[in-house]
Motif scaffolding. Structure first.
Motif, PDB file in Angstrom:
ATOM      1  N   SER A  42       0.596  -1.166   0.040  1.00  0.00           N
ATOM      2  CA  SER A  42      -0.008  -0.044  -0.039  1.00  0.00           C
ATOM      3  C   SER A  42       0.749   1.180  -0.077  1.00  0.00           C
ATOM      4  CB  SER A  42      -0.898   0.164   1.271  1.00  0.00           C
ATOM      5  OG  SER A  42      -0.160  -0.035   2.395  1.00  0.00           O
ATOM      6  N   GLU A  43       2.079   1.314   0.048  1.00  0.00           N
ATOM      7  CA  GLU A  43       2.965   2.340   0.234  1.00  0.00           C
ATOM      8  C   GLU A  43       3.726   2.595  -1.056  1.00  0.00           C
ATOM      9  OE1 GLU A  43       6.609   2.396   3.053  1.00  0.00           O
ATOM     10  OE2 GLU A  43       4.812   3.003   4.208  1.00  0.00           O
ATOM     11  N   ASP A  44       3.491   3.643  -1.533  1.00  0.00           N
ATOM     12  CA  ASP A  44       4.065   4.346  -3.132  1.00  0.00           C
ATOM     13  C   ASP A  44       5.370   4.692  -2.862  1.00  0.00           C
ATOM     14  OD1 ASP A  44       1.817   3.091  -4.115  1.00  0.00           O
ATOM     15  OD2 ASP A  44       0.550   4.970  -4.268  1.00  0.00           O
ATOM     16  N   MET A  45       5.711   5.475  -1.799  1.00  0.00           N
ATOM     17  CA  MET A  45       6.993   6.237  -1.604  1.00  0.00           C
ATOM     18  C   MET A  45       7.779   5.596  -0.796  1.00  0.00           C
ATOM     19  SD  MET A  45       7.638   8.407  -4.009  1.00  0.00           S
ATOM     20  CE  MET A  45       6.808   8.045  -5.369  1.00  0.00           C
ATOM     21  N   PRO A  46       9.089   5.558  -0.629  1.00  0.00           N
ATOM     22  CA  PRO A  46      10.079   5.127   0.360  1.00  0.00           C
ATOM     23  C   PRO A  46       9.896   6.020   1.487  1.00  0.00           C
ATOM     24  CG  PRO A  46      11.421   6.132  -1.318  1.00  0.00           C
ATOM     25  CD  PRO A  46       9.856   6.175  -1.913  1.00  0.00           C
ATOM     26  N   PRO A  47       9.776   5.326   2.806  1.00  0.00           N
ATOM     27  CA  PRO A  47       9.796   6.220   3.923  1.00  0.00           C
ATOM     28  C   PRO A  47      11.098   6.532   4.282  1.00  0.00           C
ATOM     29  CG  PRO A  47       9.554   3.659   4.575  1.00  0.00           C
ATOM     30  CD  PRO A  47       9.499   3.780   2.810  1.00  0.00           C
ATOM     31  N   SER A  73       1.044  -0.195 -12.280  1.00  0.00           N
ATOM     32  CA  SER A  73       1.385   0.954 -13.291  1.00  0.00           C
ATOM     33  C   SER A  73       2.805   1.579 -13.157  1.00  0.00           C
ATOM     34  CB  SER A  73       0.146   1.994 -13.231  1.00  0.00           C
ATOM     35  OG  SER A  73       0.081   2.455 -11.634  1.00  0.00           O
ATOM     36  N   ARG A  74       2.803   2.703 -12.360  1.00  0.00           N
ATOM     37  CA  ARG A  74       4.248   3.444 -12.141  1.00  0.00           C
ATOM     38  C   ARG A  74       4.620   3.211 -10.623  1.00  0.00           C
ATOM     39  NH1 ARG A  74       6.231   6.276 -15.342  1.00  0.00           N
ATOM     40  NH2 ARG A  74       7.032   7.666 -13.721  1.00  0.00           N
ATOM     41  N   ALA A  80      11.581   3.448  -7.308  1.00  0.00           N
ATOM     42  CA  ALA A  80      13.050   3.520  -7.372  1.00  0.00           C
ATOM     43  C   ALA A  80      13.521   4.834  -7.887  1.00  0.00           C
ATOM     44  CB  ALA A  80      13.159   2.616  -8.721  1.00  0.00           C
ATOM     45  N   LYS A  81      12.859   5.465  -8.698  1.00  0.00           N
ATOM     46  CA  LYS A  81      13.495   6.943  -8.944  1.00  0.00           C
ATOM     47  C   LYS A  81      13.460   7.657  -7.705  1.00  0.00           C
ATOM     48  CE  LYS A  81      11.812   6.987 -13.553  1.00  0.00           C
ATOM     49  NZ  LYS A  81      10.763   7.199 -14.342  1.00  0.00           N
ATOM     50  N   PRO A  86      18.647   2.104 -10.014  1.00  0.00           N
ATOM     51  CA  PRO A  86      18.054   1.642 -11.278  1.00  0.00           C
ATOM     52  C   PRO A  86      16.944   0.488 -10.805  1.00  0.00           C
ATOM     53  CG  PRO A  86      20.367   1.207 -10.976  1.00  0.00           C
ATOM     54  CD  PRO A  86      20.105   2.130  -9.753  1.00  0.00           C
ATOM     55  N   PHE A  87      16.158   0.105 -11.609  1.00  0.00           N
ATOM     56  CA  PHE A  87      15.178  -0.789 -11.531  1.00  0.00           C
ATOM     57  C   PHE A  87      14.948  -1.658 -12.820  1.00  0.00           C
ATOM     58  CE2 PHE A  87      12.993   2.589 -12.942  1.00  0.00           C
ATOM     59  CZ  PHE A  87      11.709   2.289 -13.559  1.00  0.00           C
ATOM     60  N   VAL A  88      14.116  -2.636 -12.469  1.00  0.00           N
ATOM     61  CA  VAL A  88      13.440  -3.580 -13.533  1.00  0.00           C
ATOM     62  C   VAL A  88      12.075  -3.834 -12.733  1.00  0.00           C
ATOM     63  CG1 VAL A  88      14.345  -5.649 -13.049  1.00  0.00           C
ATOM     64  CG2 VAL A  88      13.288  -5.281 -15.179  1.00  0.00           C
ATOM     65  N   LYS A  89      10.949  -3.792 -13.335  1.00  0.00           N
ATOM     66  CA  LYS A  89       9.529  -4.125 -12.997  1.00  0.00           C
ATOM     67  C   LYS A  89       9.098  -5.418 -13.778  1.00  0.00           C
ATOM     68  CE  LYS A  89       6.560  -0.833 -15.279  1.00  0.00           C
ATOM     69  NZ  LYS A  89       5.645   0.171 -15.067  1.00  0.00           N
ATOM     70  N   CYS A  90       8.065  -6.175 -13.554  1.00  0.00           N
ATOM     71  CA  CYS A  90       7.609  -7.323 -14.355  1.00  0.00           C
ATOM     72  C   CYS A  90       8.697  -8.101 -14.600  1.00  0.00           C
ATOM     73  CB  CYS A  90       7.105  -6.870 -15.557  1.00  0.00           C
ATOM     74  SG  CYS A  90       5.616  -5.939 -15.240  1.00  0.00           S
ATOM     75  N   ALA A  91       9.763  -8.308 -13.474  1.00  0.00           N
ATOM     76  CA  ALA A  91      11.010  -9.167 -13.612  1.00  0.00           C
ATOM     77  C   ALA A  91      10.849 -10.704 -14.016  1.00  0.00           C
ATOM     78  CB  ALA A  91      11.877  -8.907 -12.401  1.00  0.00           C
ATOM     79  N   GLY A  92       9.843 -11.340 -13.488  1.00  0.00           N
ATOM     80  CA  GLY A  92       9.646 -12.689 -13.946  1.00  0.00           C
ATOM     81  C   GLY A  92      10.461 -13.534 -12.803  1.00  0.00           C
ATOM     82  N   LYS A  93      10.739 -13.133 -11.915  1.00  0.00           N
ATOM     83  CA  LYS A  93      11.323 -13.876 -10.702  1.00  0.00           C
ATOM     84  C   LYS A  93      10.504 -15.088 -10.364  1.00  0.00           C
ATOM     85  CE  LYS A  93      11.598 -10.404  -7.922  1.00  0.00           C
ATOM     86  NZ  LYS A  93      11.535  -9.806  -6.726  1.00  0.00           N
TER      87      LYS A  93
END
Length: 166
Positions: A42-47, A73-74, A80-81, A86-93
């Motif tokens: 539920s947390e969209d930004m890093p604390p 979505s974003r 990560a920004k 750097p990051f990758v999403k939908c990584a398929g782990k």
């Protein structure tokens, strides 16, 4: 390369992973899962606490990278920004392709790489398959029954880990 789901290191949370611990293990590249590892779903930004922890690792010469299976979505992009990594999403782990690509991009070897996440069968297995150090944390929250069942099944593998920090 190991197909074992048994993590090499189990820690209570990300904050147990210090620059000194990583140095002792020869790790200079730490890849991080997002959901339930760095932050709850539920947390969209890093604390601030997460940002401070990352700053400590970066100051010690540890390169960071986020590898998330999240398709939201974003969220992964923005998170990560905000962390400046750097990051990758939908990584398929647990497929190790995204982790291997990150190592190649950052010019790192499996011996100097760790992947930390909350799930044995995605994060831990991905790291093991890529030859990296697998670090598994306790999930931040387990609000639904699926998470509780999965965590219960994973308990045996956590107990069998090579090293545990309490």
């Amino acid at each position: 390369m190991s197909f074992s789901p048994i993590p090499k290191l189990v820690v209570p949370d990300i904050f147990a992973v210090t620059p000194d611990l990583l140095r002792r293990k020869g790790i200079t590249f730490l890849c991080l899962d997002l959901d339930n590892t760095l932050s709850p779903y539920s947390e969209d930004m890093p604390p601030k606490r997460v940002l401070d922890w990352m700053a400590e690792l970066k100051a010690a010469g540890i390169d960071l990278y986020m590898i998330s299976n999240s398709a939201k979505s974003r969220r992964a992009d923005d998170y990560a920004k905000a962390c400046g990594i750097p990051f990758v999403k939908c990584a398929g782990k647990p497929r190790p392709k995204a982790l291997r690509d990150a190592m190649q991009q950052m010019d790192k070897t499996p011996a100097e790489t760790a992947l930390m996440g909350d799930q044995i069968f995605t994060d831990g297995l991905c790291a093991n398959r890529a030859g990296a150090l697998s670090i598994v944390v306790k999930p931040i929250e387990m609000k639904n029954i699926f998470f509780r069942i999965r965590y219960g099944v994973e308990q045996l593998f956590r107990v069998l880990s090579k090293e545990r920090i309490k």
